[in-house]
Scaffold this motif. Structure first.
Motif, PDB file in Angstrom:
ATOM      1  N   ALA A  66     -28.839   8.557  69.154  1.00 27.47           N
ATOM      2  CA  ALA A  66     -28.773   7.838  70.428  1.00 27.47           C
ATOM      3  C   ALA A  66     -28.654   8.805  71.602  1.00 27.47           C
ATOM      4  O   ALA A  66     -29.260   8.593  72.651  1.00 27.47           O
ATOM      5  N   THR A  67     -27.902   9.882  71.430  1.00 31.08           N
ATOM      6  CA  THR A  67     -27.735  10.871  72.493  1.00 31.08           C
ATOM      7  C   THR A  67     -29.049  11.585  72.768  1.00 31.08           C
ATOM      8  O   THR A  67     -29.398  11.821  73.931  1.00 31.08           O
ATOM      9  N   THR A  68     -29.792  11.935  71.732  1.00 35.39           N
ATOM     10  CA  THR A  68     -31.067  12.628  71.939  1.00 35.39           C
ATOM     11  C   THR A  68     -32.085  11.741  72.637  1.00 35.39           C
ATOM     12  O   THR A  68     -32.973  12.240  73.317  1.00 35.39           O
ATOM     13  N   LEU A  69     -31.957  10.438  72.500  1.00 34.73           N
ATOM     14  CA  LEU A  69     -32.871   9.511  73.161  1.00 34.73           C
ATOM     15  C   LEU A  69     -32.368   9.081  74.531  1.00 34.73           C
ATOM     16  O   LEU A  69     -32.969   8.222  75.183  1.00 34.73           O
ATOM     17  N   GLY A  70     -31.245   9.642  74.976  1.00 36.57           N
ATOM     18  CA  GLY A  70     -30.703   9.341  76.288  1.00 36.57           C
ATOM     19  C   GLY A  70     -29.807   8.115  76.315  1.00 36.57           C
ATOM     20  O   GLY A  70     -29.442   7.627  77.371  1.00 36.57           O
ATOM     21  N   GLY A  73     -24.325   7.632  73.035  1.00 36.42           N
ATOM     22  CA  GLY A  73     -24.033   8.148  71.703  1.00 36.42           C
ATOM     23  C   GLY A  73     -22.720   7.670  71.119  1.00 36.42           C
ATOM     24  O   GLY A  73     -22.673   7.213  69.980  1.00 36.42           O
ATOM     25  N   PRO A  74     -21.615   7.742  71.884  1.00 36.05           N
ATOM     26  CA  PRO A  74     -20.342   7.275  71.324  1.00 36.05           C
ATOM     27  C   PRO A  74     -20.357   5.799  70.927  1.00 36.05           C
ATOM     28  O   PRO A  74     -19.807   5.425  69.898  1.00 36.05           O
ATOM     29  N   ALA A  75     -21.006   4.975  71.735  1.00 37.11           N
ATOM     30  CA  ALA A  75     -21.071   3.547  71.395  1.00 37.11           C
ATOM     31  C   ALA A  75     -21.884   3.328  70.122  1.00 37.11           C
ATOM     32  O   ALA A  75     -21.513   2.507  69.272  1.00 37.11           O
ATOM     33  N   ALA A  76     -22.985   4.063  69.966  1.00 42.54           N
ATOM     34  CA  ALA A  76     -23.801   3.932  68.756  1.00 42.54           C
ATOM     35  C   ALA A  76     -23.039   4.419  67.527  1.00 42.54           C
ATOM     36  O   ALA A  76     -23.136   3.823  66.445  1.00 42.54           O
ATOM     37  N   GLY A  77     -22.277   5.494  67.699  1.00 40.96           N
ATOM     38  CA  GLY A  77     -21.492   6.015  66.581  1.00 40.96           C
ATOM     39  C   GLY A  77     -20.404   5.060  66.145  1.00 40.96           C
ATOM     40  O   GLY A  77     -20.205   4.826  64.954  1.00 40.96           O
ATOM     41  N   ILE A  78     -19.708   4.458  67.121  1.00 44.41           N
ATOM     42  CA  ILE A  78     -18.639   3.508  66.797  1.00 44.41           C
ATOM     43  C   ILE A  78     -19.212   2.248  66.155  1.00 44.41           C
ATOM     44  O   ILE A  78     -18.645   1.699  65.217  1.00 44.41           O
ATOM     45  N   VAL A 123     -23.237  16.325  63.179  1.00 49.35           N
ATOM     46  CA  VAL A 123     -24.690  16.296  63.039  1.00 49.35           C
ATOM     47  C   VAL A 123     -25.323  16.831  64.310  1.00 49.35           C
ATOM     48  O   VAL A 123     -24.916  16.475  65.422  1.00 49.35           O
ATOM     49  N   THR A 124     -26.331  17.682  64.154  1.00 48.46           N
ATOM     50  CA  THR A 124     -27.096  18.208  65.279  1.00 48.46           C
ATOM     51  C   THR A 124     -28.540  17.757  65.137  1.00 48.46           C
ATOM     52  O   THR A 124     -29.135  17.919  64.069  1.00 48.46           O
ATOM     53  N   MET A 125     -29.090  17.196  66.225  1.00 49.25           N
ATOM     54  CA  MET A 125     -30.481  16.729  66.223  1.00 49.25           C
ATOM     55  C   MET A 125     -31.204  17.304  67.429  1.00 49.25           C
ATOM     56  O   MET A 125     -30.596  17.531  68.482  1.00 49.25           O
ATOM     57  N   PRO A 126     -32.515  17.500  67.292  1.00 44.04           N
ATOM     58  CA  PRO A 126     -33.282  17.980  68.452  1.00 44.04           C
ATOM     59  C   PRO A 126     -33.403  16.874  69.510  1.00 44.04           C
ATOM     60  O   PRO A 126     -33.513  15.707  69.190  1.00 44.04           O
ATOM     61  N   ASN A 127     -33.351  17.289  70.792  1.00 41.74           N
ATOM     62  CA  ASN A 127     -33.508  16.331  71.880  1.00 41.74           C
ATOM     63  C   ASN A 127     -34.933  15.829  71.943  1.00 41.74           C
ATOM     64  O   ASN A 127     -35.878  16.558  71.618  1.00 41.74           O
ATOM     65  N   ASP A 128     -35.089  14.592  72.389  1.00 41.39           N
ATOM     66  CA  ASP A 128     -36.415  13.989  72.543  1.00 41.39           C
ATOM     67  C   ASP A 128     -37.101  14.645  73.734  1.00 41.39           C
ATOM     68  O   ASP A 128     -36.553  14.695  74.832  1.00 41.39           O
ATOM     69  N   GLU A 129     -38.285  15.142  73.524  1.00 38.84           N
ATOM     70  CA  GLU A 129     -39.027  15.810  74.594  1.00 38.84           C
ATOM     71  C   GLU A 129     -39.927  14.790  75.279  1.00 38.84           C
ATOM     72  O   GLU A 129     -40.733  14.129  74.656  1.00 38.84           O
TER      73      GLU A 129
END
Length: 131
Positions: A66-70, A73-78, A123-129
């Motif tokens: 969720a963070t990489t897609l803008g 992220g915290p809400a998606a994780g919870i 977890v580390t993910m690449p950011n969406d370009e």
């Protein structure tokens, strides 16, 4: 005739011996029962820890994605972790090409002599370009 009497005496003697030993098996079982209960609780606890590890990993992946897609992220994780595990999510927006999310869940102890276990997954993910 004598062999018949010997067999009868042997059967009666075995039956009397069995009746004398009948109470000892319940005593052995009663003595062994606490050990069986502790082993069962330990197996359940290990299963809960495994479930907590799985949930922490799922929450970290969801938060990082969720963070990489803008997104949030915290809400998606919870949202992706069971609430009774009390998830703590850290998913800041990545400054470079990647975003990292960390989720910590607390696995409750079912054996009273132990404390609860915190389980952390990162977890580390690449950011969406956006081109």
């Amino acid at each position: 005739m004598r062999t018949w009497r010997r067999r009868l005496r042997g059967r009666l003697a075995n039956r009397l011996r069995d009746e004398r030993d009948r109470g000892s098996s319940i005593l052995e079982f009663t003595g062994f029962l606490p050990i069986l209960i502790i082993i069962g609780l330990a197996c359940i606890q290990l299963g809960l820890i495994g479930y907590g590890i799985n949930q922490a990993g799922t929450g970290a992946r969801a938060a990082a994605r969720a963070t990489t897609l803008g997104g949030d992220g915290p809400a998606a994780g919870i949202a992706s972790v069971s609430g009774w595990l009390n998830p703590q999510v850290d998913a800041p927006l990545g400054a470079g090409e990647t975003s990292t999310a960390t989720v910590t869940v607390t696995v409750p102890a079912i054996i009273p002599i132990f404390d609860s276990w915190p389980v952390t997954r990162k977890v580390t993910m690449p950011n969406d370009e956006d081109d």
